[in-house]
Each structure stands twice: as C-alpha cells, then as structure tokens.
Design an enzyme around this catalytic site. Structure first.
Site, short mmCIF file in Angstrom:
data_model
loop_
_atom_site.label_atom_id
_atom_site.label_comp_id
_atom_site.label_asym_id
_atom_site.label_seq_id
_atom_site.Cartn_x
_atom_site.Cartn_y
_atom_site.Cartn_z
N GLU A 1 -29.91 -12.69 -2.51
CA GLU A 1 -29.70 -12.91 -1.07
C GLU A 1 -29.42 -14.39 -0.77
OE1 GLU A 1 -32.35 -12.10 -2.77
OE2 GLU A 1 -34.23 -12.27 -1.64
N ARG A 2 -29.58 -15.27 -1.80
CA ARG A 2 -29.33 -16.70 -1.55
C ARG A 2 -27.83 -17.04 -1.56
NH1 ARG A 2 -34.14 -16.89 -1.48
NH2 ARG A 2 -35.64 -16.74 -3.17
N CYS B 1 -30.83 -20.34 -16.95
CA CYS B 1 -31.83 -19.72 -17.82
C CYS B 1 -31.69 -20.26 -19.24
CB CYS B 1 -31.70 -18.22 -17.82
SG CYS B 1 -30.18 -17.68 -18.60
P1 NAD Z 1 -35.81 -13.82 -8.81
O1 NAD Z 1 -36.61 -13.09 -9.81
O2 NAD Z 1 -36.51 -14.46 -7.67
O3 NAD Z 1 -34.72 -12.83 -8.15
C1 NAD Z 1 -33.87 -12.04 -8.93
C2 NAD Z 1 -33.49 -10.79 -8.14
O4 NAD Z 1 -34.66 -10.03 -7.86
C3 NAD Z 1 -32.82 -11.09 -6.80
O5 NAD Z 1 -31.78 -10.18 -6.59
C4 NAD Z 1 -33.95 -10.91 -5.81
O6 NAD Z 1 -33.51 -10.48 -4.54
C5 NAD Z 1 -34.82 -9.84 -6.46
N1 NAD Z 1 -36.24 -9.99 -6.12
C6 NAD Z 1 -36.90 -11.14 -5.84
N2 NAD Z 1 -38.20 -10.88 -5.60
C7 NAD Z 1 -38.38 -9.56 -5.73
C8 NAD Z 1 -39.50 -8.69 -5.62
N3 NAD Z 1 -40.72 -9.16 -5.31
N4 NAD Z 1 -39.33 -7.38 -5.84
C9 NAD Z 1 -38.11 -6.89 -6.15
N5 NAD Z 1 -37.01 -7.67 -6.27
C10 NAD Z 1 -37.12 -8.99 -6.07
O7 NAD Z 1 -34.93 -14.88 -9.61
P2 NAD Z 1 -33.97 -16.02 -9.04
O8 NAD Z 1 -34.81 -17.10 -8.44
O9 NAD Z 1 -32.89 -15.44 -8.23
O10 NAD Z 1 -33.30 -16.55 -10.40
C11 NAD Z 1 -33.90 -17.50 -11.24
C12 NAD Z 1 -34.65 -16.83 -12.37
O11 NAD Z 1 -33.77 -15.99 -13.12
C13 NAD Z 1 -35.19 -17.84 -13.39
O12 NAD Z 1 -36.46 -17.41 -13.79
C14 NAD Z 1 -34.20 -17.75 -14.54
O13 NAD Z 1 -34.71 -18.14 -15.79
C15 NAD Z 1 -33.87 -16.30 -14.51
N6 NAD Z 1 -32.60 -16.02 -15.18
C16 NAD Z 1 -32.66 -15.39 -16.39
C17 NAD Z 1 -31.49 -15.13 -17.08
C18 NAD Z 1 -31.52 -14.44 -18.40
O14 NAD Z 1 -30.48 -13.96 -18.84
N7 NAD Z 1 -32.67 -14.33 -19.05
C19 NAD Z 1 -30.26 -15.50 -16.54
C20 NAD Z 1 -30.24 -16.13 -15.29
C21 NAD Z 1 -31.43 -16.37 -14.62
#
Ligand code: NAD
Length: 498
Positions: A176-177, A281
């Site tokens: 959503e960001r 990540c």
């Molecule tokens: P996030 O976990 O906050 O959000 C990811 C997704 O989950 C979003 O679409 C968000 O709307 C949803 N979400 C958030 N909170 C939720 C909840 N309580 N219940 C259900 N859904 C929820 O992550 P972010 O801040 O958007 O991204 C950064 C994170 O992603 C970092 O930890 C990074 O390391 C990780 N990341 C991992 C990879 C990988 O391939 N391992 C790649 C990119 C990013």
C-alpha cells in the site's frame, strides 16, 4: 487528492470500503495520493473475475500466452523511463536504481516467454506392454501474490510473469506504500492482449490479505515481505491447504578475507549497504573483516566513504541514495542507532537527524557505520532495513563462517577474497541461500531461482527460474493404453508394468 483504487476485470475501479492509506512522496514528505484499502467483498469480486477468466486463459495454448508476455515486454520497454520516475516518486529510490528494479523484473518476463519449452512434460513410450505414460503441467487456477514496498516492479513481475505464462489468473496485492507501478503494469498487460480478469490488482492491508488467505478459490499464495508476516501467512495459508511460498527478512554478511582486494571490496560493500537507503532484502548490513589488520584497513577506507555518501531526493540521478519510504521507517532506523549506542557498539558515523537542504520534511537518514558490534546485540540480530552497516570483527576465517551460519536469517552472503580455495570452501559450507564470491549482491539471474534459507524463506520452492514453473503448476501423470480389438476383460489384481 488523487485516489488509487483497484484493477478488477480489466479496468481501474474505485475502492468502496471507505478506508484509505496515504501514499507519500518520500523525497518531500508530502502525501501525493490516497490508496483504497479493499474490503473482503472487493477481494471476493476480484476472485470471481479471475476464476471466470482463468478457464479460457488456462486452455489457451502456451505459445499464444507467451505472445501476450512478449507484447507486454515491448510496452514495458516503451514506458521504462516514465515507470522508473513513477516508481521512484513513491518509493524514494533514485531513478537509475528504479530502472534496475524494472530491469530485474523484466528479465523474469523474458524467462517466462520460454514457457512452451518449460511446460513440457515427460513421456515414456511402452512403459508396459502397450502402455504409455506421460505427465503434463497444468495451471493451479487462481493464485495470489502479496508483495513488499521495496521492489514495486521487480517482485510483482517475478510473480506475475511465470504465474500468467503457466495459465493461471492472478490476484496481486501490492504494498500500500507504492501501488502505482503495479496498477500501471496491469494496464499494460491489458494493452498487450491479456484477457480482462486474468490479472487483478487489489490494494489493501491486513484485511485484504486475510481475505486472500481464507478464500477457497485461491489455490496458491506467494508472499515477499518481513519475516513475522511471512510466518503468519505461511501458517494460515497452508492450514487451509494452499500451496505457499513466503520470503522474509534478512541480515546479509560480507566476509572480507585478509587477501581481498580491499578497494574492490569496499566499492562493493558501500553500494550494497547504502544503495536504495539499505532497503533491499539483499543489502549487506554486516561486514566481517577477518583479522585485526584487515579490520583496521577496512575501517579506514569505509569511514571515508560513508562520510562522503551523497544523499539526495529520488530525482537526483547523481545521489548515492534517496529517502526512506516513510517517516515511520526513519524513526525505526534512528531508534536502532540509539539501541546500538546503548548496547555499547562504537558509532563511527552517525546518520541520525540528517536534513537535506530544501527537502527538510523528506524521510532521510544519513549513512551510519558501527564498529565493534557483537553477536549478542540487537543491531546485529535484527533487520534494521536502513543505511546502517555493522562491522563485526572476526579473528579467524572459521569464526566468520560460524557467525554467518549461526545467524537466524539466511538470505544472501558475500565473501571477498583472492583465494579460490577459501571461496570454494565458503560456498560449500555456508548456510545461506544465495552466495556471492567477490559479488556483493548475488541476486541470481532470472533463469536460476531466488530464495533464502532459515528465517528468510518458508516453503519448498523458490522464486523465478525452474522453481517458479513448479510452483505455479500441478503435475498430472497419465497412464494410457489403447487396447487392440481383443479386449482383456476385467482384472482384479493391482496393475503393474511387468
Ligand atoms: P511487510 O511485511 O510490512 O509487508 C509486505 C506485505 O504484507 C505488504 O503487501 C503488506 O501490505 C502486507 N502486510 C503487512 N502487514 C501485514 C499483516 N499484519 N498481515 C497481513 N499482511 C500484512 O514488508 P515491507 O515493509 O513491505 O517490505 C520490507 C520487508 O520485506 C523486509 O523485511 C525485507 O527484507 C523483506 N523483503 C524480502 C525479500 C526476499 O526475497 N526475501 C525481498 C524483498 C523484501
């Protein structure tokens, strides 16, 4: 104020839940749009659309599906520059870095265009007398992708391209960001000839994610984001029998051996630690010099480079990195720097309170460098996801290997050395999914797979490459026999190939 709704049934539709989230311009701190947060009913409408459209799409021959991807690729190339600008305006990464985000996604579209070849099954002629056995890969039906803010083009494309090429319909729930690029990608797919309903973008938060996890018509969920949410999604989705792959957070180490070309290593580490403000990540967030002399030489070079990092708005192509994604992210990262100081690490370069002239309300954090970090500290154990590099000094190579292997996360790692022997040993023994040898960000190329180990990945199959075809299809095996006119009559013993 501009409102961003959803993309359902081949067109943009307004949100009806009455709930919205702010989309910022991180460079200035201003709210530039409001994105609708879907209700379970809106998610359900998208699933109904996808379910209806998937029947014909799944039965379309793979080559025709590949042609839609080919056309999409062409459109993506045409919009490359404007998409990169849109992406960087919501995320905060610089425009050249945003182009990299699109490029790494585009390469998976190129891979998925080879789908007619990748979908081929197996065939055994005359496996028993007059019996042929063959297998085929069939689409799952409706699948969902839930993606993070930090790669708003690349990660949606890693999911979309193989899923659609395999004949599935997809519900994408982007972050959503920064939702605008995924919405534009959906429009471009329609322009490329994708039938309406095959790809739907539902914007939202936990409410729409939970509706995805509980929807009986969604057969698979691919998630990328932070580890706590990855674990939550994996357990809830698999509990309802869905196929699931969830990729989580990271703490990626760079091991610097005494024989490393230090200038080359520092170039690599600086880019990988501070590029995109550390919001990758695969960012390197821990440097592990081996031996005191290596550590002292490394620190001298690192300090000079970190102090001179050029921070700018996302529109400044010459900046090393731009703002973080939100004010909350700035507060979280600054909070971790406070914790590091309280824990007794040596704060060598402090990025707290950084203000960019003319952009005082933007979400900036200066480059930060800690020395003498130890494995018991929170700034070592936890993912900070900002422009902060922690140096953990190791006495010997074996200490460095143990340090990396003992860490909870297992996404990426790099070793800098001139010794083939050390590099080979490291690659073989390190408990990490993606390894770089003198390569700071070892994101595998599209036709290999991407995935971390330990708390960085849940599920058996990785993203893109051959695993993506396995994830987005189910295998059916057919044992066939065409009896001659001479019928055998019924048999009551278990069939064998004898
Ligand atoms: P996030 O976990 O906050 O959000 C990811 C997704 O989950 C979003 O679409 C968000 O709307 C949803 N979400 C958030 N909170 C939720 C909840 N309580 N219940 C259900 N859904 C929820 O992550 P972010 O801040 O958007 O991204 C950064 C994170 O992603 C970092 O930890 C990074 O390391 C990780 N990341 C991992 C990879 C990988 O391939 N391992 C790649 C990119 C990013």
């Amino acid at each position: 104020m501009r409102e961003i709704g959803h993309f359902i049934g081949g067109k943009r539709v307004a949100g009806t839940s009455g709930r919205f989230s702010d989309v910022f311009n991180p460079s200035t701190g201003a709210v530039q749009a409001k994105v609708a947060l879907a209700s379970p009913e809106e998610l359900r409408a998208a699933v109904e659309n996808a379910k209806a459209a998937q029947v014909k799409w799944g039965a379309t021959n793979p080559q025709r599906r590949a042609r839609v991807l080919m056309k999409f690729l062409e459109l993506l190339h045409k919009e490359y520059d404007s998409l990169a600008e849109l992406l960087s305006s919501e995320h905060g990464k610089t425009v050249p870095d945003a182009k990299g985000d699109i490029q790494r996604g585009l390469e998976v579209v190129e891979f998925a265009i080879g789908i007619p070849h990748l979908l081929k099954g197996e065939y055994s002629d005359n496996a028993g007398t007059g019996i042929d056995v063959y297998s085929m890969r069939q689409p799952l039906g409706v699948v969902a992708g839930i993606t993070p803010f930090n790669f708003p083009a690349m990660i949606p494309l890693w999911k979309l391209a193989p899923a659609l090429a395999c004949g599935n319909a997809m519900i994408l729930k982007p972050s959503e960001r920064d939702p605008s690029v995924p919405m534009r990608i959906a429009e471009l797919f329609i322009e490329a000839g994708l039938p309406p309903g095959v790809l739907n973008v539902v914007n939202g938060d936990k409410v729409s994610v939970d509706a995805i996890l509980d929807d009986p018509d969604i057969k698979a969920v691919g998630f990328v984001g932070s580890t706590p949410i990855a674990q939550y999604i994996y357990s809830r989705a698999t509990a309802t029998g869905k196929r699931c792959q969830c990729f989580g957070g990271a703490k990626n180490h760079a091991v610097i051996m005494p024989d490393a070309d230090l200038d080359q290593a520092v170039d690599g580490i600086i880019g990988a630690a501070y590029g995109s403000a550390g919001e990758r990540c695969m960012a390197l967030s821990v440097a592990v010099p081996v031996g005191k002399d290596t550590a002292d030489r490394l620190m001298t070079k690192l300090v000079a480079r970190v102090e001179n990092l050029k921070i700018g708005p996302s529109t400044d192509a010459a900046a090393d990195y731009g703002p973080l994604v939100t004010r909350d992210a700035v507060n979280r990262v600054s909070g971790y720097i406070d914790i590091g100081v309280a824990e007794g690490a040596t704060l060598v370069v402090d990025g707290r309170g950084f203000k960019l002239q003319g952009y005082e309300d933007g979400f900036y954090v200066g480059g930060t460098l800690f020395d003498n970090v130890t494995p018991d500290m929170r700034i070592y154990k936890e993912e900070i996801f900002g422009p902060v590099l922690a140096v953990v000094r190791a006495e010997h190579y074996e200490d460095a290997v143990k340090l990396v292997n003992d860490h909870e996360y297992g996404n990426g790692v790099a070793i800098f050395t001139q010794s083939g022997d050390a590099a080979r040993d490291f690659a073989a023994r390190i408990q990490i999914g993606m390894v770089g040898v003198n390569v700071p960000i070892p994101v595998p190329i599209a036709y290999y797979t991407f995935g971390g180990w330990k708390a960085s990945g849940f599920g058996d199959l990785n993203q893109h490459g051959p695993d993506s075809i396995r994830f987005y299809t189910k295998t059916k095996t057919v044992t066939s026999r065409w009896p001659s006119t001479n019928k055998d009559g019924a048999s009551f013993v278990i069939p064998t190939m004898a």
